[in-house]
Enzyme design. Structure first.
Site, PDB file in Angstrom:
ATOM      1  CB  SER A  39      12.638  32.042 -75.741  1.00  0.00           C
ATOM      2  OG  SER A  39      11.457  31.745 -76.445  1.00  0.00           O
ATOM      3  N   GLY A  51      14.442  33.568 -71.807  1.00  0.00           N
ATOM      4  CA  GLY A  51      14.233  33.021 -70.473  1.00  0.00           C
ATOM      5  C   GLY A  51      13.426  33.967 -69.604  1.00  0.00           C
ATOM      6  CB  ALA A  52      13.785  34.860 -66.045  1.00  0.00           C
ATOM      7  N   GLY A  86      12.329  37.659 -70.829  1.00  0.00           N
ATOM      8  CA  GLY A  86      11.253  37.983 -71.749  1.00  0.00           C
ATOM      9  C   GLY A  86      11.487  37.407 -73.127  1.00  0.00           C
ATOM     10  N   GLY A 114       8.690  27.300 -74.138  1.00  0.00           N
ATOM     11  CA  GLY A 114       9.048  27.902 -75.419  1.00  0.00           C
ATOM     12  C   GLY A 114       8.147  27.428 -76.547  1.00  0.00           C
ATOM     13  CG  ASP A 115       8.132  23.436 -77.284  1.00  0.00           C
ATOM     14  OD1 ASP A 115       9.023  23.877 -78.033  1.00  0.00           O
ATOM     15  OD2 ASP A 115       8.318  22.515 -76.476  1.00  0.00           O
TER      16      ASP A 115
END
Length: 317
Positions: free
Chosen positions: A222, A224-225, A227, A253-254
């Site tokens: 992951s 974040g913003a 992608g 994220g989960d």
């Protein structure tokens, strides 16, 4: 069926406030109480998608009883392992611009006997014929050695189970030696694992490849913003989604990991599902998990042409 293992679960309270002003009395505009912990959130996302899931977790005291009650109310089967200490309670404060302030309690200390009972409870689940994934998530509570996840992965693999792992630090490095099928670090955890900064998507790809060299079968990262990134033996893919407004990133994220596993846990289609679930989650309050009606596959883009030179919005030093 997807089995989740959460060694350090929590009771999560989320408050929405106009602004977070230190030293002032703040009146919340909204509040939620949810069962928490990374594996718990994966189970909640799987259940929201209408799939069967079993959550294995140590529970103690009144907060632990409430966590079990909340999970049951969401249609999640719970395998509780009784522990002497009380389950931790966490607090999140969400502001209108998406800024989230979290206070995470340390949680109880597990005894050697409680740690072994937890492993035994997981063993009973991966022996079930309909188990497709064992998903091990989150930090380890006091009393569990960094090698605890590695032990679990080794035992599960010996029984023929597939393992998805979402943890960090020494616990991740130790578990990599047992070759988990999927690991899901965020950018910060990825940088920590390889011991160097990440400033571009290309840096993240190289770091993910190093984790594969250390034992990971597939890396779902992951960013974040920026992608999400998928690196496996079949190649590398980059996925992103349009998000109209970020409300809370708790559990996003989960939710992504749940989406990935629901879609098979491999390849660009699974990555697209992960991105869609993560994008939907950040647009919901608190740690609410998205249902199929919340997903917008048309907003998702997945490509094998990874933008290696693209700078990360939030580089990790």
């Amino acid at each position: 069926m997807i089995v989740t293992v959460t060694p350090n679960p929590s009771l999560d309270r989320t408050y929405e406030v106009p602004s977070l002003d230190r030293g002032e009395v703040i009146r919340a505009t909204g509040e939620r109480m949810d069962p928490g912990g990374k594996g718990v959130n994966v189970s909640r996302a799987v259940a929201a998608a209408g799939r069967r899931t079993v959550a294995v977790l140590p529970l103690g005291g009144a907060p632990g009883a409430l966590v079990a009650e909340l999970l049951h109310s969401q249609g999640i089967e719970v395998v509780p392992v009784p522990v002497a200490g009380a389950t931790r309670s966490n607090i999140s404060v969400a502001e209108p611009d998406g800024t989230l302030t979290k206070i995470n309690a340390p949680g109880p200390e597990l005894s050697a006997a409680e740690a072994e009972h937890l492993l035994q409870a997981v063993r009973e689940q991966y022996r079930a014929a309909d188990t497709t994934w064992i998903t091990c998530c989150g930090s380890l509570p006091r009393g569990l050695a960094p090698s605890w996840y590695a032990d679990l992965v080794a035992r599960a693999h010996a029984a023929g189970a597939r393992i998805a792992l979402d943890t960090s630090g020494p616990a991740l490095l130790a578990a990599l030696r047992e070759r988990p099928d999927v690991v899901k670090p965020n950018a910060e955890e990825l940088a920590e694992a390889v011991g160097r900064p990440l400033t571009t998507v290309g840096d993240a790809v190289k770091a993910a490849e190093e984790l594969r060299g250390m034992g990971a079968g597939t890396v779902l990262a992951s960013l974040g913003a920026d992608g999400q990134l998928l690196v496996s033996a079949e190649g590398a893919w980059f996925g992103s989604a349009r998000v109209d407004a970020v409300r809370s990133n708790v559990g996003a994220g989960d939710s992504s990991l749940a989406g990935f596993l629901i879609a098979g846990g491999n390849g660009p289609e699974a990555l697209a599902s992960a991105v869609a679930h993560g994008a939907a989650a950040v647009q919901l309050p608190g740690s609410v998990m998205p249902t199929p009606a919340d997903l917008d596959p048309s907003a998702v883009t997945v490509t094998a042409e990874v933008p290696a030179d693209r700078a990360l919005t939030e580089p990790v030093s």
